[in-house]
Design a protein around this motif. Structure first.
Motif, short mmCIF file in Angstrom:
data_model
loop_
_atom_site.label_atom_id
_atom_site.label_comp_id
_atom_site.label_asym_id
_atom_site.label_seq_id
_atom_site.Cartn_x
_atom_site.Cartn_y
_atom_site.Cartn_z
N PHE A 253 8.41 -11.92 0.48
CA PHE A 253 7.00 -12.00 0.88
C PHE A 253 6.03 -11.48 -0.19
O PHE A 253 5.01 -12.08 -0.45
CB PHE A 253 6.71 -11.29 2.22
CG PHE A 253 7.85 -11.32 3.20
CD1 PHE A 253 8.51 -12.52 3.47
CD2 PHE A 253 8.29 -10.18 3.84
CE1 PHE A 253 9.56 -12.57 4.37
CE2 PHE A 253 9.34 -10.21 4.74
CZ PHE A 253 9.99 -11.41 4.99
N ASN A 254 6.38 -10.29 -0.73
CA ASN A 254 5.53 -9.67 -1.76
C ASN A 254 4.06 -9.56 -1.35
O ASN A 254 3.16 -9.90 -2.10
CB ASN A 254 5.64 -10.45 -3.08
CG ASN A 254 6.93 -10.12 -3.82
OD1 ASN A 254 7.58 -9.11 -3.50
ND2 ASN A 254 7.31 -10.93 -4.77
N LEU A 255 3.87 -9.02 -0.15
CA LEU A 255 2.49 -8.73 0.28
C LEU A 255 2.14 -7.32 -0.19
O LEU A 255 3.01 -6.46 -0.32
CB LEU A 255 2.38 -8.80 1.80
CG LEU A 255 2.69 -10.15 2.44
CD1 LEU A 255 2.59 -10.05 3.96
CD2 LEU A 255 1.72 -11.22 1.93
N LEU A 256 0.85 -7.09 -0.44
CA LEU A 256 0.43 -5.74 -0.83
C LEU A 256 0.27 -4.91 0.45
O LEU A 256 -0.51 -5.28 1.34
CB LEU A 256 -0.87 -5.79 -1.62
CG LEU A 256 -0.75 -6.42 -3.01
CD1 LEU A 256 -2.07 -6.40 -3.74
CD2 LEU A 256 0.30 -5.71 -3.85
N GLN A 257 1.02 -3.83 0.51
CA GLN A 257 1.13 -3.07 1.75
C GLN A 257 -0.17 -2.40 2.18
O GLN A 257 -0.40 -2.18 3.36
CB GLN A 257 2.23 -2.01 1.62
CG GLN A 257 3.62 -2.58 1.42
CD GLN A 257 4.05 -3.49 2.57
OE1 GLN A 257 3.92 -3.13 3.74
NE2 GLN A 257 4.55 -4.68 2.24
N GLY A 258 -1.01 -2.05 1.24
CA GLY A 258 -2.26 -1.34 1.59
C GLY A 258 -3.35 -2.26 2.08
O GLY A 258 -4.42 -1.80 2.48
N PHE A 259 -3.10 -3.56 2.05
CA PHE A 259 -4.14 -4.53 2.39
C PHE A 259 -3.79 -5.24 3.70
O PHE A 259 -2.61 -5.45 3.99
CB PHE A 259 -4.27 -5.57 1.27
CG PHE A 259 -4.77 -4.99 -0.03
CD1 PHE A 259 -6.06 -5.23 -0.46
CD2 PHE A 259 -3.94 -4.20 -0.82
CE1 PHE A 259 -6.51 -4.68 -1.65
CE2 PHE A 259 -4.39 -3.66 -2.01
CZ PHE A 259 -5.68 -3.90 -2.43
#
Lengths: 453, 225
Positions: free
Chosen positions: B101-107
């Motif tokens: 997935f490689n989503l940015l966790q803080g967003f």
């Protein structure tokens, strides 16, 4: 979405590290600001305090001690000088005004200063500013009463010395009754902190500083007849009494002359009395050095220029300030290192995020900017909090400072140097962020995008 | 399904990529003679683990540079661009869906999609981002962070992000690899449907036979070598 939003998200995601590193910057800046404010405030107040005191004359000793004692009501008096010298100066054509001061007692730590009514009528503690009454009136002063008090004090001294030598003491003839009103005019801080009100009586203790063993002058209470308006100078912390009442009481004897005046003045006329110091204002500044030399040529007195003495004092104190400032800068440097370490420590988890941003199209320069901006933002926020904090600390400490010294430091005054501190914080942030930003710049995107197993 | 004879979106010729192994000798991972995808094509590229599928996608995306050969995406050879220009080109022309997935966790989900737009010139703005999230069935999860989403939902956000700039080419690297069968099938169906509706060319790499079987056009990497 913009770079700054990414930066703030990053900071929020690592809130604890951000908070800790930002706090260390804030502490360093607050310390530096507080040091600057206190240094400048104290120096300003001290220098301002000397404005009305053109020249101070007192017993031989330390000129700084004489200045501190006369102008700021600090330290102890270096000794006494003759009343004759006061009269000579008062009558000198070059002298515009001469005000005598005698110290030796205190009330709850506030110095009691014996002087004449000239202090209230003609003396300007700062140019254009005379002590003004908030309530009541000034004390009654009569020169014949002072002369009589001098005689009494001289007689007491003679009796004491005879006793010490084991000689029989012949009582002096009763002096003609002279009224010595025990009246006092108190400074605003004295009124505020002791609660003394107009008309109230108080008993002074012997000595310029409070002491449990100090003898109290219970037989002669003073009555408050006037309260001064705040001046924000040492005047606020003093109790002014008429000089004759000062010498009228036990314990305030004329000291044996420590050294003679000029030989030609020595025997002709006995010294009628003594004072601790004399503040002199000249008709013109051109007389200053001539009179200064004349006084310092004498063996029984010395002259000092308060402004020059205070400058010398701050030249010495300045080194301590520089040391404290160096300490504050060191704290800032340590904070900068902490920021770099904190960002470095988070680089392993950041590398994946950096790789994702790169895969989404972020340029290397953008990634570099994000990391650098984060370090600079922490430093700038920390520095801004520190700037405000430094002023708040000084503002909060002003209450204590006012109680202790009678003056306050202008806590809201922003100095030019503070903007330099802010600039230093930005540079520090940039330097501390440079290493991690370069690391981020070089991040291997393909390797860091691979699924972690 | 659009005709594959349309304008080619991806052309690869004599593409080579080698790595140095632990002993320092060169190991050729990619040696691809010719490969081409037309507008709207949906192709699955299969190969064994370690056969260089992900490396090939990184080469196409301009994340890695080839040792030789030619890559043309939407008429441009990104390898001939400066690195900064290549990054901009990637943002505008290539959507990337990863296995993890490689989503940015803080967003949040919406912010992750907006990030996808940011570097490609903010195509369509927040409205398009919301619309894409609606398309993947996450209109009620716009402001949730990845941690609060299921793995299936996270991959849907990744799909929406990949399409944020309406890129002509979408690369998907094992997009169902981290999902269970049911979620995998749903996500795959969604990806294919959105790409099909928008006319985006899709190149998906996998070694999952079930995924392979759902595509009409299957290319084996070893056949291209």
């Amino acid at each position: 979405m913009n770079l700054f939003k990414i930066v703030t998200k990053n900071m929020r995601q690592r809130a604890l590290a951000t908070w800790l590193t930002g706090t260390s910057v804030a502490l360093g800046v607050a310390l530096a600001v507080a040091i600057l404010l206190i240094k400048q405030g104290v120096q300003q107040r001290f220098e301002q305090g000397t404005l009305g005191y053109e020249m101070v004359i007192g017993a031989k000793g330390s000129p700084l001690q004489l200045v501190l004692n006369t102008v700021y009501n600090l330290d102890i008096s270096p000794g006494n000088i003759s009343w004759k010298l006061f009269e000579k100066l008062r009558d000198d054509k070059r002298v515009k005004l001469a005000v005598p001061f005698s110290v030796g007692d205190n009330y709850h730590g506030f110095r009691i200063v014996g002087t004449t009514d000239t202090f209230f009528k003609d003396f300007e503690f700062e140019p254009g500013r005379k002590p003004e009454l908030a309530a009541g009136r000034i004390f009654n002063f009569k020169e014949d009463a002072l002369k009589s008090a001098f005689q009494e004090a001289a007689e007491r001294a003679r009796e004491r010395e005879s006793k010490e030598r084991g000689e029989e003491v012949t009582p002096a003839p009763e002096p003609a009754p002279v009224e010595h009103p025990f009246e006092a005019v108190i400074g605003s801080t004295v009124a505020e902190q002791t609660g003394l009100t107009n008309g109230e009586k108080f008993i002074a203790a012997h000595g310029v500083q409070p002491s449990a063993e100090a003898k109290e002058h219970t037989e002669n209470p003073w009555t408050v007849v006037g309260i001064l308006k705040p001046t924000h100078t040492a005047v606020d912390r003093a109790i002014y009494i008429n000089l004759d009442s000062f010498y009228h009481i036990e314990g305030h004897e004329l000291r044996s002359p420590t050294a003679a005046a000029k030989p030609e003045e020595k025997d002709n006329d006995p010294d009628p009395g003594q004072v601790s110091s004399i503040v002199v204002k000249l008709q013109s500044p051109i007389f200053a050095f001539g009179l200064y030399r004349e006084i310092n040529d004498r063996e029984d007195a010395m002259a000092a220029f308060p402004a020059a003495e205070i400058r010398k004092l701050f030249d010495i104190v300045g080194n301590i300030d520089r040391l404290l400032l160096a300490q504050a800068i060191l704290i800032l440097v340590v904070a900068g290192v902490a920021i770099a370490v904190s960002i470095y420590n988070s680089m392993s988890e950041r590398r994946r995020e950096i790789a994702i941003l790169r895969a989404l199209g972020a340029r290397r320069a953008t990634i570099f900017s994000i990391v650098l901006l984060e370090a600079v933002t922490i430093c700038v926020i920390g520095a801004a909090v520190g700037l405000v904090g430094g002023h708040l600390v000084v503002g909060a400490a002003n209450g204590l400072l006012y109680k202790a010294s009678g003056f306050v430091i202008p806590a809201l005054h922003v100095q030019t140097l503070e903007w330099y501190i802010l600039a230093v914080a930005v540079i520090l942030g940039a330097i501390s962020g440079l290493g991690p930003a370069l690391g981020a710049y070089r991040t291997d995107v393909a390797r860091n995008l691979a699924p972690s197993s | 399904m659009p005709d594959s004879n349309n304008k080619p979106i991806l052309q690869l010729r004599n593409l080579r990529k080698s790595y140095r192994d632990g002993s320092g000798s060169l190991l050729e991972v990619i040696h691809l003679r010719q490969f081409e995808l037309g507008t709207g094509d949906q192709t699955v590229l299969v190969g064994q683990s370690g056969s260089g599928k992900s490396t090939l996608l990184n080469l196409i995306a301009g994340i890695l540079l080839p040792d030789g050969g030619e890559i043309v995406v939407n008429g441009v050879d990104p390898t001939k661009l400066s690195e900064a220009a290549r990054d901009r080109f990637r943002a505008a022309n290539i959507g990337y869906v990863f296995q993890s997935f490689n989503l940015l966790q803080g967003f949040t989900a919406l912010e992750n999609v907006l990030l996808g737009q940011m570097f490609g010139g903010g195509h369509g703005g927040a409205d398009r981002a919301v619309e894409l999230l609606k398309k993947v069935g996450l209109e009620h999860r716009l402001h949730h962070k990845p941690r609060a989403l299921s793995v299936g939902e996270q991959q849907r956000v990744a799909i929406a992000r990949a399409l944020a700039n309406a890129p002509p080419l979408v690369l998907a690297d094992e997009p169902t690899g981290s999902l269970d069968t049911k979620n995998g099938a749903a996500v795959l169906g969604l990806l294919r449907q959105i790409c099909g509706d928008g006319g985006h060319t899709l190149l998906l790499v996998t070694h999952d036979p079930q995924v392979m079987s759902s595509f009409e056009k299957v290319v084996r990497l070893e056949d291209l070598q």
